[in-house]
Design a protein around this motif. Structure first.
Motif, PDB file in Angstrom:
ATOM      1  N   ALA A  83       5.502   8.448  -2.660  1.00 14.34           N
ATOM      2  CA  ALA A  83       4.702   8.102  -1.485  1.00 14.34           C
ATOM      3  C   ALA A  83       5.567   7.296  -0.525  1.00 14.34           C
ATOM      4  O   ALA A  83       6.680   6.884  -0.866  1.00 14.34           O
ATOM      5  N   VAL A  84       5.020   7.078   0.650  1.00 14.98           N
ATOM      6  CA  VAL A  84       5.584   6.083   1.560  1.00 14.98           C
ATOM      7  C   VAL A  84       4.877   4.761   1.254  1.00 14.98           C
ATOM      8  O   VAL A  84       3.643   4.699   1.248  1.00 14.98           O
ATOM      9  N   TYR A  85       5.657   3.745   0.991  1.00 15.26           N
ATOM     10  CA  TYR A  85       5.128   2.436   0.631  1.00 15.26           C
ATOM     11  C   TYR A  85       5.189   1.521   1.854  1.00 15.26           C
ATOM     12  O   TYR A  85       6.250   1.382   2.487  1.00 15.26           O
ATOM     13  N   TYR A  86       4.051   0.893   2.136  1.00 19.41           N
ATOM     14  CA  TYR A  86       3.920   0.021   3.295  1.00 19.41           C
ATOM     15  C   TYR A  86       3.670  -1.412   2.841  1.00 19.41           C
ATOM     16  O   TYR A  86       2.815  -1.673   1.986  1.00 19.41           O
ATOM     17  N   CYS A  87       4.374  -2.322   3.484  1.00 20.52           N
ATOM     18  CA  CYS A  87       4.142  -3.738   3.281  1.00 20.52           C
ATOM     19  C   CYS A  87       3.013  -4.181   4.217  1.00 20.52           C
ATOM     20  O   CYS A  87       2.921  -3.710   5.365  1.00 20.52           O
TER      21      CYS A  87
ATOM     22  N   TYR B  81       0.861  -1.170   0.000  1.00 15.80           N
ATOM     23  CA  TYR B  81       0.000   0.000   0.000  1.00 15.80           C
ATOM     24  C   TYR B  81       0.902   1.226   0.000  1.00 15.80           C
ATOM     25  O   TYR B  81       2.093   1.127   0.303  1.00 15.80           O
ATOM     26  N   ARG B  82       0.325   2.375  -0.331  1.00 24.24           N
ATOM     27  CA  ARG B  82       1.130   3.593  -0.301  1.00 24.24           C
ATOM     28  C   ARG B  82       0.298   4.757   0.206  1.00 24.24           C
ATOM     29  O   ARG B  82      -0.926   4.776   0.064  1.00 24.24           O
ATOM     30  N   GLN B  83       1.002   5.742   0.768  1.00 27.15           N
ATOM     31  CA  GLN B  83       0.342   6.950   1.249  1.00 27.15           C
ATOM     32  C   GLN B  83       1.124   8.141   0.776  1.00 27.15           C
ATOM     33  O   GLN B  83       2.290   8.325   1.139  1.00 27.15           O
ATOM     34  N   GLY B  84       0.470   8.933  -0.083  1.00 27.65           N
ATOM     35  CA  GLY B  84       1.068  10.158  -0.587  1.00 27.65           C
ATOM     36  C   GLY B  84       0.753  11.319   0.329  1.00 27.65           C
ATOM     37  O   GLY B  84       0.548  11.137   1.531  1.00 27.65           O
ATOM     38  N   PRO B  85       0.677  12.531  -0.228  1.00 24.95           N
ATOM     39  CA  PRO B  85       0.404  13.710   0.603  1.00 24.95           C
ATOM     40  C   PRO B  85      -0.972  13.684   1.264  1.00 24.95           C
ATOM     41  O   PRO B  85      -1.164  14.296   2.312  1.00 24.95           O
ATOM     42  N   GLY B  86      -1.926  12.991   0.689  1.00 22.02           N
ATOM     43  CA  GLY B  86      -3.271  12.940   1.248  1.00 22.02           C
ATOM     44  C   GLY B  86      -3.375  11.983   2.419  1.00 22.02           C
ATOM     45  O   GLY B  86      -2.419  11.296   2.763  1.00 22.02           O
ATOM     46  N   PRO B  87      -4.553  11.947   3.032  1.00 21.80           N
ATOM     47  CA  PRO B  87      -4.732  11.135   4.245  1.00 21.80           C
ATOM     48  C   PRO B  87      -4.977   9.654   3.974  1.00 21.80           C
ATOM     49  O   PRO B  87      -4.876   8.842   4.889  1.00 21.80           O
ATOM     50  N   GLN B  88      -5.318   9.321   2.736  1.00 20.17           N
ATOM     51  CA  GLN B  88      -5.707   7.952   2.459  1.00 20.17           C
ATOM     52  C   GLN B  88      -4.505   7.085   2.116  1.00 20.17           C
ATOM     53  O   GLN B  88      -3.617   7.481   1.369  1.00 20.17           O
TER      54      GLN B  88
END
Length: 113
Positions: free
Chosen positions: A89-93, A37-44
């Motif tokens: 984005a920050v990518y999450y495993c 999953y990833r999270q960019g500048p937004g909250p989602q």
């Protein structure tokens, strides 16, 4: 305890490639699904790709034909090609084990234009 440790993030120019890795350790019994999953500048936090044990892969429309998810035992990979600035984005495993959710700490991917 289950731990997920990501690696492989960094800074890359648009059009370049990166490969993310996520190694799982701990009390791992039955893995239902792993993914990114990833999270960019937004909250989602948005789904990028998932791979089900013994089953199919699934990709977000925005990364289809550019990213490839794969898995080898307790490590999951994300090969990212033709990277775009919008992929920053920050990518999450993520791992779903016996229907419990586990997350890594995240790794930053920055794509410059």
């Amino acid at each position: 305890q289950v731990q997920l440790v990501e690696s492989g993030g960094g800074l890359v120019q648009a059009g370049g490639s990166l490969r993310l890795s996520c190694a799982m350790s701990g009390s791992i019994s039955s893995i239902n699904r792993m993914g990114w999953y990833r999270q960019g500048p937004g909250p989602q936090r948005e789904l990028v790709a998932t791979i089900t044990t013994g089953g199919p892969t699934n990709y977000a429309d925005s990364v289809k034909d550019r990213f490839i998810i794969s898995r080898n035992k307790n490590t999951v990979y994300l090969q990212m090609n033709s990277l775009e600035p919008e992929d920053t984005a920050v990518y999450y495993c993520h791992a779903l084990i016996l229907y419990m959710n586990y997350w890594g700490q995240g790794t930053q991917v920055t794509v410059s234009s």
